[in-house]
Design an enzyme around this catalytic site. Structure first.
Site, PDB file in Angstrom:
ATOM      1  N   HIS A  83       0.830  -1.204   0.000  1.00  0.00           N
ATOM      2  CA  HIS A  83       0.000   0.000   0.000  1.00  0.00           C
ATOM      3  C   HIS A  83       0.868   1.259   0.000  1.00  0.00           C
ATOM      4  O   HIS A  83       1.882   1.311   0.693  1.00  0.00           O
ATOM      5  CB  HIS A  83      -0.912   0.008   1.235  1.00  0.00           C
ATOM      6  CG  HIS A  83      -2.087   0.913   1.096  1.00  0.00           C
ATOM      7  ND1 HIS A  83      -1.986   2.288   1.191  1.00  0.00           N
ATOM      8  CD2 HIS A  83      -3.397   0.654   0.861  1.00  0.00           C
ATOM      9  CE1 HIS A  83      -3.180   2.825   1.034  1.00  0.00           C
ATOM     10  NE2 HIS A  83      -4.053   1.861   0.827  1.00  0.00           N
ATOM     11  N   GLY A 164       5.753  21.355  10.429  1.00  0.00           N
ATOM     12  CA  GLY A 164       6.853  20.493  10.825  1.00  0.00           C
ATOM     13  C   GLY A 164       8.105  20.715  10.004  1.00  0.00           C
ATOM     14  O   GLY A 164       8.150  21.569   9.112  1.00  0.00           O
ATOM     15  N   LYS A 167      12.379  17.667   6.746  1.00  0.00           N
ATOM     16  CA  LYS A 167      13.089  16.399   6.636  1.00  0.00           C
ATOM     17  C   LYS A 167      12.247  15.320   7.312  1.00  0.00           C
ATOM     18  O   LYS A 167      11.521  15.600   8.273  1.00  0.00           O
ATOM     19  CB  LYS A 167      14.476  16.476   7.271  1.00  0.00           C
ATOM     20  CG  LYS A 167      14.475  16.744   8.758  1.00  0.00           C
ATOM     21  CD  LYS A 167      15.904  16.742   9.301  1.00  0.00           C
ATOM     22  CE  LYS A 167      15.912  17.000  10.810  1.00  0.00           C
ATOM     23  NZ  LYS A 167      17.282  16.982  11.358  1.00  0.00           N
ATOM     24  N   HIS A 169      11.068  12.321   9.595  1.00  0.00           N
ATOM     25  CA  HIS A 169      11.435  11.843  10.921  1.00  0.00           C
ATOM     26  C   HIS A 169      12.143  10.491  10.749  1.00  0.00           C
ATOM     27  O   HIS A 169      11.703   9.658   9.951  1.00  0.00           O
ATOM     28  CB  HIS A 169      10.182  11.676  11.781  1.00  0.00           C
ATOM     29  CG  HIS A 169      10.467  11.379  13.215  1.00  0.00           C
ATOM     30  ND1 HIS A 169      10.829  10.118  13.648  1.00  0.00           N
ATOM     31  CD2 HIS A 169      10.461  12.171  14.320  1.00  0.00           C
ATOM     32  CE1 HIS A 169      11.024  10.147  14.955  1.00  0.00           C
ATOM     33  NE2 HIS A 169      10.811  11.374  15.385  1.00  0.00           N
ATOM     34  N   PRO A 170      13.233  10.241  11.460  1.00  0.00           N
ATOM     35  CA  PRO A 170      13.995   9.000  11.256  1.00  0.00           C
ATOM     36  C   PRO A 170      13.226   7.725  11.564  1.00  0.00           C
ATOM     37  O   PRO A 170      13.570   6.652  11.069  1.00  0.00           O
ATOM     38  CB  PRO A 170      15.195   9.158  12.192  1.00  0.00           C
ATOM     39  CG  PRO A 170      14.776  10.177  13.201  1.00  0.00           C
ATOM     40  CD  PRO A 170      13.852  11.105  12.475  1.00  0.00           C
ATOM     41  N   GLY A 173       8.698   8.972   9.709  1.00  0.00           N
ATOM     42  CA  GLY A 173       8.515   9.425   8.342  1.00  0.00           C
ATOM     43  C   GLY A 173       7.723  10.716   8.305  1.00  0.00           C
ATOM     44  O   GLY A 173       8.105  11.701   8.923  1.00  0.00           O
TER      45      GLY A 173
END
Length: 302
Positions: A83, A164, A167, A169-170, A173
């Protein structure tokens, strides 16, 4: 003035580890002023969906609790599934119920998006009625390129988030937050293992390629059975009824000598949509939703 009650259907990028899905469900269930109505998990999509209703404050707190679960257990770098998705908590739509309006949902979408961006440093995109840019009304356009593509494009002007950091978020996402009318997640199974047949049928059915209005469709190959699936979102069932979608999929599959072997609804479905199906197949004359016994037994959720 009474507090509006709103439906929320967060979609999560986890459908295989049921212990983690249960943590998400519990996060919502244990939040005051929120009631979980339904949840489901799909192994092939590697995705789960929770349907709940609540007050704006309750839903805000419940969603933040879900984000905390995702932060601890759902790293996007490890996610694989069929998905489209942008993040661990992929999409958060708000839907007006009795006593609430689309304006309430848009306001809540912007509030929740800002809160999530601030608390979790996650990029937020607003879509459909909550979109701040016309090119972001369509969720498919927001998710173009998926998580992997957004990695390299998020700092480009056309892909910068609405709230936000610029980039990913590690772990989390990114997330899409929106407001929309009721949507029906509807899948139809075809009696073949040829995924190309499902792709061809999906292309004929979906609105983007000249098919049925307000229908989004893609092809999926379920691992649990020897069939392929036309997986759809019916964005407006008043424009394209469930029976219309079913009959067109059956007609297009017949071109390839393939039968329809089943269908399924993911999550909840509006009563009126099923009544319309009954009217069509049973040729009911003048039949109304108010003639459904259970429609008179539904009390307030609180």
């Amino acid at each position: 003035m009474s507090v509006p009650v709103i439906e929320c259907i967060p979609n999560f990028s986890e459908g295989r580890r049921l212990d983690v899905v249960q943590k998400l469900v519990s996060a919502m269930t244990q939040t005051p002023e929120v009631r979980v109505l339904d949840w489901s998990a799909d192994i092939d999509h590697n995705r789960s969906v929770i349907t709940c209703v609540g007050t704006p404050d309750g839903l805000s707190k419940g969603l933040q609790a879900c984000f905390q679960v995702a932060l601890e257990h759902m790293p996007m770098e490890a996610h694989q599934g069929q998905h489209p998705r942008l993040g661990s908590v992929d999409v958060i739509p708000f839907v007006p119920l009795a006593g609430s309006t689309m304006a309430h949902c848009v306001e809540l979408a912007h509030r929740v998006g800002a809160e999530l961006a601030d608390r979790f440093s996650v990029p937020v995109y607003y879509y459909e009625e909550a979109a701040l840019r016309p090119e972001r009304r369509n969720l498919a356009d927001v998710r173009a390129g998926n998580y992997e593509g957004l990695k390299s494009s998020i700092d480009q002007p056309e892909r910068r988030p609405d709230a936000g950091p610029t980039k990913l978020h590690p772990v989390l996402g990114a997330v899409a937050v929106g407001a929309r009318p009721p949507l029906i997640a509807y899948n139809i199974l075809l009696g073949t293992s040829q995924i190309n047949v499902a792709r061809a049928v999906a292309k004929r059915v979906r609105a983007r390629d000249g098919g049925l209005a307000s229908v989004k469709a893609m092809a999926v190959a379920p691992s649990a059975r020897p069939a392929v699936q036309v997986s759809m979102n019916l964005v407006d069932f008043n424009r394209s009824a469930m029976y219309t979608v079913f009959e067109m999929v059956r007609m297009e599959a017949r071109r390839y000598g393939v039968p329809v072997v089943g269908s399924e609804v993911v999550g909840l479905v509006p009563l009126e949509a099923l009544v319309e199906v009954a009217r069509y197949y049973l040729r009911l004359e003048g039949f109304k939703t108010s003639q459904v016994l259970e429609s008179h037994l539904l009390g307030e959720w609180l």
